[in-house]
Design a protein around this motif. Structure first.
Motif, PDB file in Angstrom:
ATOM      1  N   SER A 140       0.745  -1.064  -0.077  1.00 19.68           N
ATOM      2  CA  SER A 140      -0.011  -0.018  -0.206  1.00 19.68           C
ATOM      3  C   SER A 140       0.828   1.064   0.085  1.00 19.68           C
ATOM      4  CB  SER A 140      -0.899   0.076   1.077  1.00 19.68           C
ATOM      5  OG  SER A 140      -0.110   0.100   2.452  1.00 19.68           O
ATOM      6  N   ASN A 141       1.929   1.217   0.145  1.00 25.78           N
ATOM      7  CA  ASN A 141       2.996   2.310   0.073  1.00 25.78           C
ATOM      8  C   ASN A 141       2.966   3.082  -1.145  1.00 25.78           C
ATOM      9  OD1 ASN A 141       4.112   2.295   2.666  1.00 25.78           O
ATOM     10  ND2 ASN A 141       5.919   1.371   2.101  1.00 25.78           N
ATOM     11  N   VAL A 142       2.574   2.180  -2.236  1.00 25.32           N
ATOM     12  CA  VAL A 142       2.319   2.817  -3.543  1.00 25.32           C
ATOM     13  C   VAL A 142       1.398   3.854  -3.723  1.00 25.32           C
ATOM     14  CG1 VAL A 142       2.974   0.872  -5.088  1.00 25.32           C
ATOM     15  CG2 VAL A 142       0.393   1.230  -4.640  1.00 25.32           C
ATOM     16  N   PHE A 143       0.437   3.987  -2.784  1.00 21.79           N
ATOM     17  CA  PHE A 143      -0.764   4.987  -2.821  1.00 21.79           C
ATOM     18  C   PHE A 143       0.081   6.244  -2.061  1.00 21.79           C
ATOM     19  CE2 PHE A 143      -3.373   0.971  -2.379  1.00 21.79           C
ATOM     20  CZ  PHE A 143      -3.731   1.008  -3.797  1.00 21.79           C
ATOM     21  N   ALA A 144       1.349   6.036  -1.326  1.00 19.21           N
ATOM     22  CA  ALA A 144       1.880   7.101  -0.451  1.00 19.21           C
ATOM     23  C   ALA A 144       3.275   7.644  -0.943  1.00 19.21           C
ATOM     24  CB  ALA A 144       1.724   6.853   0.955  1.00 19.21           C
ATOM     25  N   HIS A 145       3.486   7.245  -1.909  1.00 18.25           N
ATOM     26  CA  HIS A 145       4.643   7.562  -2.612  1.00 18.25           C
ATOM     27  C   HIS A 145       5.255   8.735  -2.651  1.00 18.25           C
ATOM     28  CE1 HIS A 145       2.489   7.833  -6.426  1.00 18.25           C
ATOM     29  NE2 HIS A 145       3.633   8.726  -6.807  1.00 18.25           N
ATOM     30  N   PRO A 153      13.836  12.437   1.501  1.00 23.95           N
ATOM     31  CA  PRO A 153      14.343  12.868   0.192  1.00 23.95           C
ATOM     32  C   PRO A 153      15.216  12.159  -0.498  1.00 23.95           C
ATOM     33  CG  PRO A 153      14.018  14.857   1.834  1.00 23.95           C
ATOM     34  CD  PRO A 153      13.750  13.590   2.464  1.00 23.95           C
ATOM     35  N   ASP A 154      16.044  11.281   0.395  1.00 24.95           N
ATOM     36  CA  ASP A 154      17.236  10.431  -0.044  1.00 24.95           C
ATOM     37  C   ASP A 154      16.776   8.999   0.065  1.00 24.95           C
ATOM     38  OD1 ASP A 154      19.188  12.797  -0.066  1.00 24.95           O
ATOM     39  OD2 ASP A 154      19.483  12.662   1.803  1.00 24.95           O
ATOM     40  N   ALA A 155      15.446   8.697   0.013  1.00 27.09           N
ATOM     41  CA  ALA A 155      15.136   7.416   0.065  1.00 27.09           C
ATOM     42  C   ALA A 155      15.466   6.779  -1.275  1.00 27.09           C
ATOM     43  CB  ALA A 155      13.564   7.263   0.389  1.00 27.09           C
ATOM     44  N   ARG A 156      15.623   5.454  -1.348  1.00 26.70           N
ATOM     45  CA  ARG A 156      15.881   4.645  -2.588  1.00 26.70           C
ATOM     46  C   ARG A 156      14.665   3.660  -2.704  1.00 26.70           C
ATOM     47  NH1 ARG A 156      21.829   2.607  -1.326  1.00 26.70           N
ATOM     48  NH2 ARG A 156      20.979   2.308   0.889  1.00 26.70           N
ATOM     49  N   TYR A 157      14.462   3.203  -4.297  1.00 22.66           N
ATOM     50  CA  TYR A 157      13.256   2.574  -4.595  1.00 22.66           C
ATOM     51  C   TYR A 157      13.550   1.448  -5.418  1.00 22.66           C
ATOM     52  CZ  TYR A 157      11.411   6.906  -2.867  1.00 22.66           C
ATOM     53  OH  TYR A 157      10.916   7.965  -2.020  1.00 22.66           O
ATOM     54  N   ILE A 158      12.811   0.261  -5.281  1.00 24.93           N
ATOM     55  CA  ILE A 158      12.820  -0.730  -6.072  1.00 24.93           C
ATOM     56  C   ILE A 158      11.547  -0.853  -6.472  1.00 24.93           C
ATOM     57  CG2 ILE A 158      13.289  -3.188  -6.198  1.00 24.93           C
ATOM     58  CD1 ILE A 158      15.191  -3.089  -4.183  1.00 24.93           C
ATOM     59  N   PHE A 159      11.125  -0.978  -7.608  1.00 22.92           N
ATOM     60  CA  PHE A 159       9.826  -1.168  -8.320  1.00 22.92           C
ATOM     61  C   PHE A 159       9.810  -2.571  -8.679  1.00 22.92           C
ATOM     62  CE2 PHE A 159      11.387   3.140  -9.655  1.00 22.92           C
ATOM     63  CZ  PHE A 159      10.456   4.081  -8.831  1.00 22.92           C
ATOM     64  N   LEU A 160       8.635  -3.194  -8.326  1.00 20.67           N
ATOM     65  CA  LEU A 160       8.606  -4.558  -8.389  1.00 20.67           C
ATOM     66  C   LEU A 160       6.973  -4.971  -9.366  1.00 20.67           C
ATOM     67  CD1 LEU A 160       9.198  -7.652  -8.409  1.00 20.67           C
ATOM     68  CD2 LEU A 160       7.961  -7.647  -6.177  1.00 20.67           C
ATOM     69  N   MET A 161       7.287  -5.387 -10.566  1.00 15.79           N
ATOM     70  CA  MET A 161       5.919  -5.357 -11.410  1.00 15.79           C
ATOM     71  C   MET A 161       5.934  -7.080 -11.745  1.00 15.79           C
ATOM     72  SD  MET A 161       6.290  -2.576 -14.251  1.00 15.79           S
ATOM     73  CE  MET A 161       7.728  -3.354 -15.126  1.00 15.79           C
ATOM     74  N   ARG A 162       4.850  -7.349 -12.194  1.00 13.10           N
ATOM     75  CA  ARG A 162       4.313  -8.690 -12.629  1.00 13.10           C
ATOM     76  C   ARG A 162       3.127  -8.646 -13.532  1.00 13.10           C
ATOM     77  NH1 ARG A 162       1.700 -13.422  -8.669  1.00 13.10           N
ATOM     78  NH2 ARG A 162       2.060 -15.211 -10.300  1.00 13.10           N
ATOM     79  N   HIS A 163       3.030  -9.363 -14.439  1.00  9.53           N
ATOM     80  CA  HIS A 163       1.792  -9.512 -15.562  1.00  9.53           C
ATOM     81  C   HIS A 163       0.699  -9.221 -14.670  1.00  9.53           C
ATOM     82  CE1 HIS A 163      -0.904 -10.454 -18.579  1.00  9.53           C
ATOM     83  NE2 HIS A 163       0.187 -10.848 -19.519  1.00  9.53           N
ATOM     84  N   THR A 196       2.640   2.848 -11.666  1.00  6.04           N
ATOM     85  CA  THR A 196       3.161   3.367 -12.928  1.00  6.04           C
ATOM     86  C   THR A 196       3.340   4.971 -12.481  1.00  6.04           C
ATOM     87  OG1 THR A 196       1.971   2.007 -14.222  1.00  6.04           O
ATOM     88  CG2 THR A 196       2.383   4.019 -15.123  1.00  6.04           C
ATOM     89  N   GLU A 197       2.574   5.642 -11.718  1.00  2.13           N
ATOM     90  CA  GLU A 197       2.663   7.106 -11.603  1.00  2.13           C
ATOM     91  C   GLU A 197       4.153   7.105 -10.693  1.00  2.13           C
ATOM     92  OE1 GLU A 197       1.099  10.344  -8.359  1.00  2.13           O
ATOM     93  OE2 GLU A 197      -0.368   9.182  -9.575  1.00  2.13           O
ATOM     94  N   ALA A 198       4.309   6.456  -9.574  1.00  5.51           N
ATOM     95  CA  ALA A 198       5.385   6.314  -8.957  1.00  5.51           C
ATOM     96  C   ALA A 198       6.727   6.304  -9.772  1.00  5.51           C
ATOM     97  CB  ALA A 198       5.589   5.579  -7.825  1.00  5.51           C
ATOM     98  N   ARG A 199       6.836   5.336 -10.708  1.00  2.00           N
ATOM     99  CA  ARG A 199       8.034   5.088 -11.573  1.00  2.00           C
ATOM    100  C   ARG A 199       8.275   6.502 -12.535  1.00  2.00           C
ATOM    101  NH1 ARG A 199       7.144   0.597 -15.532  1.00  2.00           N
ATOM    102  NH2 ARG A 199       9.392   0.561 -15.848  1.00  2.00           N
ATOM    103  N   ARG A 200       7.145   7.005 -12.952  1.00  2.00           N
ATOM    104  CA  ARG A 200       7.498   8.145 -13.620  1.00  2.00           C
ATOM    105  C   ARG A 200       7.904   9.347 -12.781  1.00  2.00           C
ATOM    106  NH1 ARG A 200       1.376   8.233 -16.372  1.00  2.00           N
ATOM    107  NH2 ARG A 200       1.839   6.621 -18.034  1.00  2.00           N
ATOM    108  N   ARG A 201       7.715   9.315 -11.428  1.00  2.00           N
ATOM    109  CA  ARG A 201       8.099  10.579 -10.522  1.00  2.00           C
ATOM    110  C   ARG A 201       9.450  10.256  -9.888  1.00  2.00           C
ATOM    111  NH1 ARG A 201       4.528  14.298  -8.977  1.00  2.00           N
ATOM    112  NH2 ARG A 201       5.481  14.224  -6.999  1.00  2.00           N
ATOM    113  N   LEU A 202       9.923   8.824  -9.506  1.00  2.00           N
ATOM    114  CA  LEU A 202      10.973   8.685  -8.659  1.00  2.00           C
ATOM    115  C   LEU A 202      11.941   7.749  -9.482  1.00  2.00           C
ATOM    116  CD1 LEU A 202       8.818   7.343  -5.658  1.00  2.00           C
ATOM    117  CD2 LEU A 202       9.838   9.661  -6.060  1.00  2.00           C
ATOM    118  N   ASP A 203      13.341   8.242  -9.006  1.00  2.00           N
ATOM    119  CA  ASP A 203      14.404   7.333  -9.816  1.00  2.00           C
ATOM    120  C   ASP A 203      14.334   5.768  -8.778  1.00  2.00           C
ATOM    121  OD1 ASP A 203      14.921   9.025 -11.701  1.00  2.00           O
ATOM    122  OD2 ASP A 203      16.420  10.022 -10.093  1.00  2.00           O
TER     123      ASP A 203
END
Length: 288
Positions: A140-145, A153-163, A196-203
């Motif tokens: 649910s953190n995706v809703f609060a990214h 501000p210095d957090a790091r991210y791993i985006f995990l996708m699946r079909h 999808t929005e998080a991936r556009r906004r964050l590295d």
């Protein structure tokens, strides 16, 4: 001594009882609403206000393999990846005017204090583990990214996708009566859109569940490079490590952890098996 006191003293001496006025219970005032102007903001002094400067957040939909990724990361000697923390749900209420005035004098808004609380919870969890990097994989953190990025501000991210169709089907199959197929599609699609929005906004580093189960060592090497640490072979032998409580109705995960073997994923759905509602995001994520 007044006459009431004398009478009460005599009554208590003769009977063991005394007379007292019943006092009404006064209910505490309701919590004050959060000021509209309380917009979350970055720490005023990151060195002073953040004990954990670079937490790692795995942003993913539900049923996308985040538990598997968590235990693989947690098997590294420097990474602590606990069960979902949900720190963003920790809220602060300033209950009185004097308290609000005191915080305003110190320069803290309610959101500022919540950020301090969130950071302290992560710091305690990390310090207790004896490791150096903390990873939170709460879906649910995706809703609060945006809020998380503001807090750290210095957090790091791993985006995990699946079909996307596999995500929706897995969510539906976990409880078919409570999660009808059409509702499962709409429920999981919300997570996908926010991701999808998080991936556009964050590295960050993008992984897919399918690649993780097909080539776990290669993918974990990529994760370690992203985090600036050396790869450890034990990450793919996660059954050799203790991972705390995390299994809540997740099928045969206990056996998977015990054996420590990455299980192959289900076959990808054919194009004509993908619901119309999911085709656009399937194409955007490279699955069509």
């Amino acid at each position: 001594m007044g006459w009431k006191t004398r009478v009460n003293t005599a009554l208590e001496g003769m009977t063991g009882y005394s007379v007292s006025r019943v006092r009404r219970e006064v209910a505490p005032p309701p919590p004050a609403p959060r000021p509209p102007a309380d917009v979350p903001r970055p720490p005023a002094d990151p060195k002073l206000d953040r004990l954990v400067r670079e937490p790692v957040f795995v942003l993913s939909p539900v049923r996308s393999g985040s538990t598997l990724l968590r235990v693989m990361l947690n098997s590294h000697s420097r990474i602590h990846a606990p069960h979902e923390l949900h720190v963003r749900r920790l809220a602060v209420t300033l209950t009185t005017d004097p308290l609000r005035q005191a915080m305003e004098t110190l320069g803290f808004s309610t959101s500022d204090i919540e950020h301090l609380l969130w950071d302290r919870m992560l710091h305690r969890e990390l310090t207790g583990s004896g490791k150096q990097i903390i990873v939170d994989k709460t879906p649910s953190n995706v809703f609060a990214h945006r809020r998380l990025a503001t807090c750290w501000p210095d957090a790091r991210y791993i985006f995990l996708m699946r079909h996307p169709a596999s995500i929706a089907l897995s969510w539906h199959e976990a409880d078919p009566l409570e999660r009808p197929w059409e509702e499962a599609i709409q429920h999981t699609l919300r997570y996908m859109r926010y991701l999808t929005e998080a991936r556009r906004r964050l590295d960050g580093l993008t992984l897919t569940y399918e690649r993780v189960v097909a080539a776990p060592e290669k993918e974990m090497r990529g994760v370690c490079a992203h985090l600036g640490i050396d790869y450890e072979p034990g990450m793919v032998r996660y059954g050799d490590h203790e991972h705390g409580e995390f299994v809540k109705g997740i099928g045969d995960w206990r056996d998977k952890i015990r054996t420590g073997r990455v299980q192959p994923g289900r076959p990808l759905p054919a194009r004509d098996e993908v619901p119309e509602e999911l085709r656009e995001i399937c194409a955007e994520w490279g699955y069509l």
